[in-house]
Write a protein that holds these residues in place. Structure first.
Motif, PDB file in Angstrom:
ATOM      1  N   GLY A 249      -8.729  -7.434   2.079  1.00  0.00           N
ATOM      2  CA  GLY A 249      -8.473  -6.575   3.239  1.00  0.00           C
ATOM      3  C   GLY A 249      -9.052  -7.156   4.513  1.00  0.00           C
ATOM      4  O   GLY A 249      -9.744  -8.186   4.496  1.00  0.00           O
ATOM      5  N   ALA A 250      -8.765  -6.505   5.617  1.00  0.00           N
ATOM      6  CA  ALA A 250      -9.211  -7.008   6.924  1.00  0.00           C
ATOM      7  C   ALA A 250     -10.700  -6.772   7.103  1.00  0.00           C
ATOM      8  O   ALA A 250     -11.216  -5.704   6.761  1.00  0.00           O
ATOM      9  N   GLY A 251     -11.366  -7.792   7.635  1.00  0.00           N
ATOM     10  CA  GLY A 251     -12.802  -7.687   7.886  1.00  0.00           C
ATOM     11  C   GLY A 251     -13.154  -8.413   9.164  1.00  0.00           C
ATOM     12  O   GLY A 251     -12.324  -8.514  10.063  1.00  0.00           O
ATOM     13  N   THR A 252     -14.381  -8.939   9.194  1.00  0.00           N
ATOM     14  CA  THR A 252     -14.803  -9.686  10.381  1.00  0.00           C
ATOM     15  C   THR A 252     -14.627 -11.172  10.093  1.00  0.00           C
ATOM     16  O   THR A 252     -14.188 -11.559   9.016  1.00  0.00           O
ATOM     17  N   LEU A 253     -15.029 -12.012  11.059  1.00  0.00           N
ATOM     18  CA  LEU A 253     -14.882 -13.452  10.867  1.00  0.00           C
ATOM     19  C   LEU A 253     -16.028 -14.055  10.048  1.00  0.00           C
ATOM     20  O   LEU A 253     -16.148 -15.259   9.967  1.00  0.00           O
ATOM     21  N   GLY A 254     -16.831 -13.228   9.453  1.00  0.00           N
ATOM     22  CA  GLY A 254     -17.848 -13.724   8.520  1.00  0.00           C
ATOM     23  C   GLY A 254     -17.361 -13.548   7.098  1.00  0.00           C
ATOM     24  O   GLY A 254     -16.344 -12.903   6.852  1.00  0.00           O
ATOM     25  N   LEU A 255     -18.104 -14.127   6.155  1.00  0.00           N
ATOM     26  CA  LEU A 255     -17.678 -14.065   4.749  1.00  0.00           C
ATOM     27  C   LEU A 255     -17.839 -12.680   4.126  1.00  0.00           C
ATOM     28  O   LEU A 255     -17.134 -12.349   3.178  1.00  0.00           O
ATOM     29  N   ASP A 256     -18.768 -11.894   4.661  1.00  0.00           N
ATOM     30  CA  ASP A 256     -19.203 -10.659   4.000  1.00  0.00           C
ATOM     31  C   ASP A 256     -18.038  -9.735   3.600  1.00  0.00           C
ATOM     32  O   ASP A 256     -17.405  -9.104   4.449  1.00  0.00           O
ATOM     33  N   PRO A 257     -17.759  -9.647   2.297  1.00  0.00           N
ATOM     34  CA  PRO A 257     -16.649  -8.803   1.844  1.00  0.00           C
ATOM     35  C   PRO A 257     -16.930  -7.315   2.027  1.00  0.00           C
ATOM     36  O   PRO A 257     -15.999  -6.504   2.022  1.00  0.00           O
ATOM     37  N   ASN A 258     -18.226  -6.973   2.194  1.00  0.00           N
ATOM     38  CA  ASN A 258     -18.553  -5.554   2.388  1.00  0.00           C
ATOM     39  C   ASN A 258     -18.038  -5.033   3.724  1.00  0.00           C
ATOM     40  O   ASN A 258     -17.968  -3.830   3.939  1.00  0.00           O
ATOM     41  N   LYS A 259     -17.666  -5.958   4.612  1.00  0.00           N
ATOM     42  CA  LYS A 259     -17.145  -5.528   5.912  1.00  0.00           C
ATOM     43  C   LYS A 259     -15.623  -5.376   5.878  1.00  0.00           C
ATOM     44  O   LYS A 259     -14.986  -5.117   6.897  1.00  0.00           O
ATOM     45  N   CYS A 260     -15.042  -5.584   4.687  1.00  0.00           N
ATOM     46  CA  CYS A 260     -13.586  -5.396   4.544  1.00  0.00           C
ATOM     47  C   CYS A 260     -13.369  -4.021   3.915  1.00  0.00           C
ATOM     48  O   CYS A 260     -13.932  -3.721   2.858  1.00  0.00           O
TER      49      CYS A 260
ATOM     50  N   ASN B  65       0.798  -1.231   0.000  1.00  0.00           N
ATOM     51  CA  ASN B  65       0.000   0.000   0.000  1.00  0.00           C
ATOM     52  C   ASN B  65       0.829   1.279   0.000  1.00  0.00           C
ATOM     53  O   ASN B  65       0.627   2.159   0.849  1.00  0.00           O
ATOM     54  N   GLY B  66       1.796   1.373  -0.888  1.00  0.00           N
ATOM     55  CA  GLY B  66       2.539   2.628  -1.029  1.00  0.00           C
ATOM     56  C   GLY B  66       3.740   2.763  -0.115  1.00  0.00           C
ATOM     57  O   GLY B  66       4.433   3.772  -0.161  1.00  0.00           O
ATOM     58  N   GLU B  67       3.990   1.764   0.710  1.00  0.00           N
ATOM     59  CA  GLU B  67       5.162   1.835   1.592  1.00  0.00           C
ATOM     60  C   GLU B  67       6.034   0.613   1.375  1.00  0.00           C
ATOM     61  O   GLU B  67       5.547  -0.447   0.980  1.00  0.00           O
ATOM     62  N   LEU B  68       7.325   0.780   1.674  1.00  0.00           N
ATOM     63  CA  LEU B  68       8.243  -0.348   1.574  1.00  0.00           C
ATOM     64  C   LEU B  68       8.606  -0.833   2.969  1.00  0.00           C
ATOM     65  O   LEU B  68       8.850  -0.024   3.870  1.00  0.00           O
ATOM     66  N   PHE B  69       8.641  -2.143   3.117  1.00  0.00           N
ATOM     67  CA  PHE B  69       8.979  -2.741   4.410  1.00  0.00           C
ATOM     68  C   PHE B  69      10.083  -3.764   4.213  1.00  0.00           C
ATOM     69  O   PHE B  69      10.129  -4.449   3.185  1.00  0.00           O
ATOM     70  N   ASP B  70      10.969  -3.891   5.224  1.00  0.00           N
ATOM     71  CA  ASP B  70      11.892  -5.022   5.223  1.00  0.00           C
ATOM     72  C   ASP B  70      11.050  -6.295   5.184  1.00  0.00           C
ATOM     73  O   ASP B  70       9.955  -6.336   5.766  1.00  0.00           O
ATOM     74  N   LYS B  71      11.602  -7.324   4.537  1.00  0.00           N
ATOM     75  CA  LYS B  71      10.869  -8.595   4.408  1.00  0.00           C
ATOM     76  C   LYS B  71      10.306  -9.065   5.763  1.00  0.00           C
ATOM     77  O   LYS B  71       9.165  -9.508   5.853  1.00  0.00           O
ATOM     78  N   GLU B  72      11.119  -8.928   6.817  1.00  0.00           N
ATOM     79  CA  GLU B  72      10.723  -9.424   8.141  1.00  0.00           C
ATOM     80  C   GLU B  72       9.524  -8.634   8.696  1.00  0.00           C
ATOM     81  O   GLU B  72       8.782  -9.128   9.539  1.00  0.00           O
ATOM     82  N   ASN B  73       9.379  -7.404   8.238  1.00  0.00           N
ATOM     83  CA  ASN B  73       8.313  -6.556   8.787  1.00  0.00           C
ATOM     84  C   ASN B  73       7.147  -6.358   7.820  1.00  0.00           C
ATOM     85  O   ASN B  73       6.272  -5.523   8.073  1.00  0.00           O
ATOM     86  N   ALA B  74       7.162  -7.097   6.718  1.00  0.00           N
ATOM     87  CA  ALA B  74       6.072  -6.962   5.735  1.00  0.00           C
ATOM     88  C   ALA B  74       4.927  -7.862   6.166  1.00  0.00           C
ATOM     89  O   ALA B  74       4.991  -9.082   6.023  1.00  0.00           O
ATOM     90  N   LYS B  75       3.873  -7.261   6.721  1.00  0.00           N
ATOM     91  CA  LYS B  75       2.816  -8.070   7.337  1.00  0.00           C
ATOM     92  C   LYS B  75       1.429  -7.557   6.976  1.00  0.00           C
ATOM     93  O   LYS B  75       1.249  -6.367   6.753  1.00  0.00           O
ATOM     94  N   VAL B  76       0.473  -8.486   6.959  1.00  0.00           N
ATOM     95  CA  VAL B  76      -0.939  -8.089   6.821  1.00  0.00           C
ATOM     96  C   VAL B  76      -1.713  -8.685   7.994  1.00  0.00           C
ATOM     97  O   VAL B  76      -1.246  -9.595   8.665  1.00  0.00           O
ATOM     98  N   SER B  77      -2.912  -8.169   8.196  1.00  0.00           N
ATOM     99  CA  SER B  77      -3.740  -8.581   9.331  1.00  0.00           C
ATOM    100  C   SER B  77      -4.169 -10.044   9.221  1.00  0.00           C
ATOM    101  O   SER B  77      -4.451 -10.534   8.122  1.00  0.00           O
ATOM    102  N   VAL B  78      -4.271 -10.710  10.367  1.00  0.00           N
ATOM    103  CA  VAL B  78      -4.815 -12.075  10.361  1.00  0.00           C
ATOM    104  C   VAL B  78      -6.319 -12.056  10.069  1.00  0.00           C
ATOM    105  O   VAL B  78      -6.920 -13.095   9.825  1.00  0.00           O
ATOM    106  N   PHE B  79      -6.916 -10.866  10.059  1.00  0.00           N
ATOM    107  CA  PHE B  79      -8.324 -10.739   9.708  1.00  0.00           C
ATOM    108  C   PHE B  79      -8.510 -10.445   8.213  1.00  0.00           C
ATOM    109  O   PHE B  79      -9.627 -10.247   7.755  1.00  0.00           O
ATOM    110  N   ASP B  80      -7.392 -10.385   7.488  1.00  0.00           N
ATOM    111  CA  ASP B  80      -7.500 -10.135   6.048  1.00  0.00           C
ATOM    112  C   ASP B  80      -8.205 -11.330   5.394  1.00  0.00           C
ATOM    113  O   ASP B  80      -7.794 -12.481   5.593  1.00  0.00           O
TER     114      ASP B  80
END
Ligand code: PMP
Length: 301
Positions: free
Chosen positions: A112-123, A24-39
């Motif tokens: 993207g990160a959302g809730t634990l349901g399938l609904d993509p509109n919550k992401c 998303n427009g930023e660069l991260f070291d490989k070790e710090n390149a992370k996304v949410s577990v809610f993605d």
């Protein structure tokens, strides 16, 4: 698009210590390149991606890859939060920052990160991720002597359930086929479609040579419309070879003169054995060798 950090990092000539991953427009070291577990990319495989090769610092057919990415995204109702031009620039910058000339780029867009349901509109925050790296899919000897593959029992996704034209983050269909292939001692596996026709391999398209013609399943066989496949068809046609996109059976494969696979990562790899049957004379054939040479010239030009 690319923020200050990306631009200033791209201007540095020195190779960074750690691989730099774009998110998303930023660069991260490989070790710090992370996304949410809610993605939902992680929770449900909800997202799309592209795998592309760079030659001399330039992505081969970037426009086509971006078009396919946008088409995949449209098919799953995912809005990519950048323009194709901005993503193209970010891909080029990420290659440059990582000092990669001849390499491989993985471009991923998650729901993207959302809730634990399938609904993509919550992401709300799709993640655009660019990883520039090197890839060696198969050892050199496979390119020289050819690959052995097997037909597996896992059929390709039924197009009415999940179109294989969508390059989605859910590759379980292909992974199950790959496991079957590996268990049979083969690094690639041939998948049939819901009609029992030849579709494609787990990460590559398939071509046959028969009677001096080039044969390959058409898109409506339920396959990914490979960009390497398209380039090979163009090269063959330019060389005066008849290309036929037709339904093919295992029998057509067994009696073919030559067989090869195409993919961005694999490029062109000859196949000399299918289901223990020798293809042609058991060596990579002249058509395969010529098209490989032309493809090399095209990608390196
Ligand atoms: N089929 C499948 C299932 C793939 O995943 C891929 C890409 N690895 C291909 C075919 C080849 O497509 P491309 O030439 O665009 O890389």
């Amino acid at each position: 698009m690319a923020n200050q950090e990306l631009e200033s990092a791209a201007d540095q000539d020195a190779k960074p210590r750690s691989p730099q991953i774009y998110i998303n427009g930023e660069l991260f070291d490989k070790e710090n390149a992370k996304v949410s577990v809610f993605d939902h990319g992680l929770l449900y495989g909800d997202g799309v991606f592209e795998g592309m090769r760079s030659y001399g610092g330039r992505i081969f057919r970037l426009d086509q890859h971006l078009q396919r990415l946008w088409e995949s995204a449209k098919a799953i109702w995912l809005e990519i939060p950048m323009t194709p031009e901005a993503i193209a620039a970010a891909v080029r910058d990420t290659l440059r920052v990582n000092s990669i000339q001849d390499g491989y780029v993985r471009l991923v867009v998650t729901r993207g990160a959302g809730t634990l349901g399938l609904d993509p509109n919550k992401c709300s925050d799709p993640q655009v991720i660019i990883i520039a790296d090197h890839i060696t899919l198969y050892p050199d000897e496979f390119y020289e002597f050819g690959l052995e593959i097997v037909t597996v029992s896992t059929s390709r996704n039924h197009p009415a359930a999940l179109s294989p034209r969508i390059k989605s983050l859910n590759y379980l269909n292909n992974i199950l086929a790959k496991i079957e292939g590996l268990q049979a001692g083969c690094v690639e596996a041939l998948m049939l479609n819901h009609r029992g026709e030849v579709a494609e391999c787990t990460g590559d398209n398939i071509f046959l040579v028969a009677g001096g013609e080039l044969l390959t399943p058409s898109i409506d066989a339920g396959i990914l419309e490979g960009i390497t496949r398209g380039a090979v068809i163009e090269l063959a046609q330019a060389a005066g070879i008849t290309v036929r996109e037709i339904p093919l059976t295992k029998h057509d494969v067994y009696i073919s003169d030559e067989c090869f696979l195409t993919g961005s990562a694999a490029e062109i790899v000859p196949v000399v054995k299918v289901d223990s049957r020798q293809i042609g004379d058991g060596h990579p054939g002249a058509f395969t060798r010529d098209l490989t040479a032309q493809f090399r010239e095209l990608t390196r030009s």
